[in-house]
Design an enzyme around this catalytic site. Structure first.
Site, PDB file in Angstrom:
ATOM      1  N   GLY A  89     -29.240  23.662  -7.277  1.00  0.00           N
ATOM      2  CA  GLY A  89     -27.930  24.055  -6.740  1.00  0.00           C
ATOM      3  C   GLY A  89     -27.829  23.680  -5.280  1.00  0.00           C
ATOM      4  N   ASN A  90     -26.881  24.246  -4.584  1.00  0.00           N
ATOM      5  CA  ASN A  90     -26.768  24.013  -3.140  1.00  0.00           C
ATOM      6  C   ASN A  90     -26.153  25.250  -2.494  1.00  0.00           C
ATOM      7  OD1 ASN A  90     -23.768  23.664  -3.085  1.00  0.00           O
ATOM      8  ND2 ASN A  90     -24.270  21.914  -4.386  1.00  0.00           N
TER       9      ASN A  90
END
Ligand code: CTP
Length: 402
Positions: free
Chosen positions: A209-210
Site C-alpha cells: 500500500g502507500n
C-alpha cells in the site's frame, strides 16, 4: 454561505471607514475570516485596535514591521483570500487601483490578488461625479472588479447626492449573492473522482500500500458536490467518511478494481479527477493462506498495474475534461509535464514531497497546476479544503472553454 470564506478587507481613508467595524462583525458572525489591511490615512478614521479586535487578527498597514523587519507578504495575502473588499474605496485609492500605483500594502495586495475584488466607493458628491472618478470606476469594472454602488443621501460635507458608502448589510448581501451564484457553477455536471490508496494483496493478512489518506480526493468530491456537481467517488481503503449524502461512493481495494470502476463510469461523465495514489505494481501471485516465516530471504514478484488515468485519457471525448495528480520528489515540473501529455490530461495538479506541508497524510497541500496550454500556476500552502477549491475552479474554467 460565507462560512469558512476568507476575506481581505482593504480600508482606505474616508469617513465611512467607521462602517468597517460593523462589516467585519457581520462577516465574522457568519463564520468568515477577515484580514484587515489599512492605508496610513485610514488609521485616522478608525483605530487599528478596533479592527484587530473585531477581526481577531492583527491588521496590516506597512510592507514590513520596522522593529524586526517581518515582511507582510502582499502576494501571500492575495493568494489566501477568497475575495477582497475595498471599503471605503476613496477616489485616491480607486485611482491607484485603476492605474497600478503600488505605493501601499493595500494596492500591492490588490494587484497580487487572484480572487474576485469588490469595490465600495465613498466620496463627496462632486468628487464622485468627476469624470476622472467615473473613468477609474469604469476601468476597475473592465478589470472584472465588482462595483458596489454608493447610495444617495446626506454626505459628510452636508451636500446631498450620491457618494455614501453602501451599508455593511448591503455589502454582505453582495458577497452572499456572488458566492451563491459561484457555488452552483457545476450544476448539471457529472464528475468522477478517484481517491485514496490501493491495496495490493500479498496474502490474507498483508498487502502493498502507500501512505495516501484520501483527504485530497475527498475534499475535492465535497467541493464538487457543494457546487452542484453529481459526484461519483471511487475510493480505495481510507478511514474517511463522506459528509454529503449526494455523493455516490464506490469502495474498491485494488488498482484493478479501481480501474474497472473508473472505466465503467467515465463514458457518462463530463470530467474525471484522478487523485488516487494507485499502486503501480501488484504481486503476481496472491497466496490464499498466510505466508509463513522462514529463515531464508524471500522475494515477491510484482507485475505492473494498469494506468487508470492513461486509460481514461485514451477514451476521452472532446467534451470531457481529465485531471490528474503528480506527486514528485525530483524534477517535479518536468515529470508532471511528461505525465500531462503521456496520459492526455487537460491539467495536472503537482505536489512535491520536497515542500513542507505538502503530500500524504497532512492537512495542508501546496500545489502547482500545469495545463495542456503550457500554463504553469503556483499556489500558496493551503488547507486541503482550500486546495480543493482551487482545483475545482480550474476544472470550471476548463469545462467552460470546451
Ligand atoms: N494513476 C492512475 N493509475 C495508475 C497510476 C497513476 O490512474 N496505475 C494516476 C494518479 O491517480 C495520478 C496520476 O496518474 O492522477 C499520476 O500518478 P503518479 O503515481 O504520480 O504517476 P505514475 O504514472 O504512477 O508515475 P511514477 O509513479 O513513475 O511517478
Amino acid at each position: 454561505m460565507l462560512k469558512g470564506k476568507k476575506f481581505i478587507l482593504g480600508i482606505s481613508g474616508g469617513i465611512a471607514a467607521y462602517k468597517c467595524a460593523q462589516l467585519t462583525r457581520l462577516l465574522v458572525k457568519e463564520g468568515a475570516e477577515v484580514q484587515v489591511i489599512m492605508t496610513k490615512l485610514a488609521k485616522q478614521f478608525i483605530t487599528p485596535l478596533t479592527m484587530a479586535t473585531l477581526s481577531k487578527r492583527p491588521i496590516l498597514v506597512e510592507f514590513f514591521n520596522p522593529e524586526n523587519g517581518d515582511w507582510n507578504s502582499h502576494v501571500d495575502s492575495g493568494l489566501w483570500a477568497d475575495a477582497m473588499i475595498v471599503a471605503p474605496a476613496t477616489a485616491n485609492t480607486m485611482g491607484k487601483m485603476a492605474n497600478g500605483i503600488a505605493d501601499n500594502l493595500l494596492i500591492t495586495t490588490y494587484l497580487s490578488a487572484r480572487c474576485p475584488v469588490f469595490v465600495s466607493p465613498t466620496m463627496d458628491l462632486d468628487m464622485y461625479q468627476h469624470p476622472s472618478t467615473q473613468r477609474n470606476m469604469a476601468t476597475l469594472q473592465s478589470y472584472g472588479n465588482h462595483l458596489i454602488e454608493p447610495n444617495a443621501g446626506e454626505l459628510a460635507s452636508g451636500l446631498i447626492g450620491k457618494g455614501r458608502m453602501a451599508e455593511p448589510e448591503e455589502i454582505v448581501e453582495h458577497l452572499r449573492a456572488f458566492f451563491s451564484n459561484e457555488s452552483k457553477d457545476l450544476s448539471g455536471k457529472k464528475v468522477l473522482v478517484s481517491a485514496g490508496p490501493t491495496h495490493e494483496k500479498i496474502d490474507p493478512v498483508r498487502f502493498i500500500g502507500n501512505y495516501s489518506s484520501g483527504k485530497m480526493g475527498y475534499s475535492i468530491a465535497e467541493e464538487l458536490a457543494d457546487r452542484g456537481a453529481e459526484v461519483t467517488l471511487v475510493s480505495g481503503p481510507t478511514r474517511l467518511d463522506i459528509k454529503d449524502p449526494g455523493i455516490k461512493r464506490i469502495d474498491v481495494i485494488s488498482a484493478n478494481e479501481m480501474y474497472e470502476a473508473c472505466v465503467a463510469h467515465f463514458p457518462s461523465m463530463d470530467a474525471a479527477i484522478m487523485s488516487a495514489a494507485v499502486a503501480d505494481y501488484r504481486p503476481v501471485k496472491q497466496a490464499e493462506e498466510k505466508i509463513k516465516r522462514k529463515e531464508s530471504a524471500m522475494s515477491i514478484e510484482l507485475e505492473a498495474n494498469k494506468d487508470i488515468a492513461a486509460a481514461l485519457g485514451q477514451k476521452k471525448q472532446a467534451n470531457q475534461v481529465l485531471v490528474g495528480f503528480a506527486l514528485e520528489t525530483e524534477n517535479a515540473i518536468e515529470n508532471a509535464q511528461n505525465k500531462l501529455s503521456k496520459k492526455n490530461l487537460d491539467f495536472i495538479v503537482l505536489n512535491s514531497l520536497k515542500d513542507e506541508g505538502a503530500g500524504f497524510n497532512t492537512e495542508t497541500n501546496k500545489i502547482t497546476i500545469l495545463d495542456n496550454q503550457n500554463k504553469i500556476e503556483q499556489f500558496a500552502l493551503k488547507s486541503k479544503v482550500d486546495v480543493a477549491r482551487d482545483v475545482v475552479n480550474e476544472l470550471v474554467l476548463k469545462l467552460s472553454s470546451l
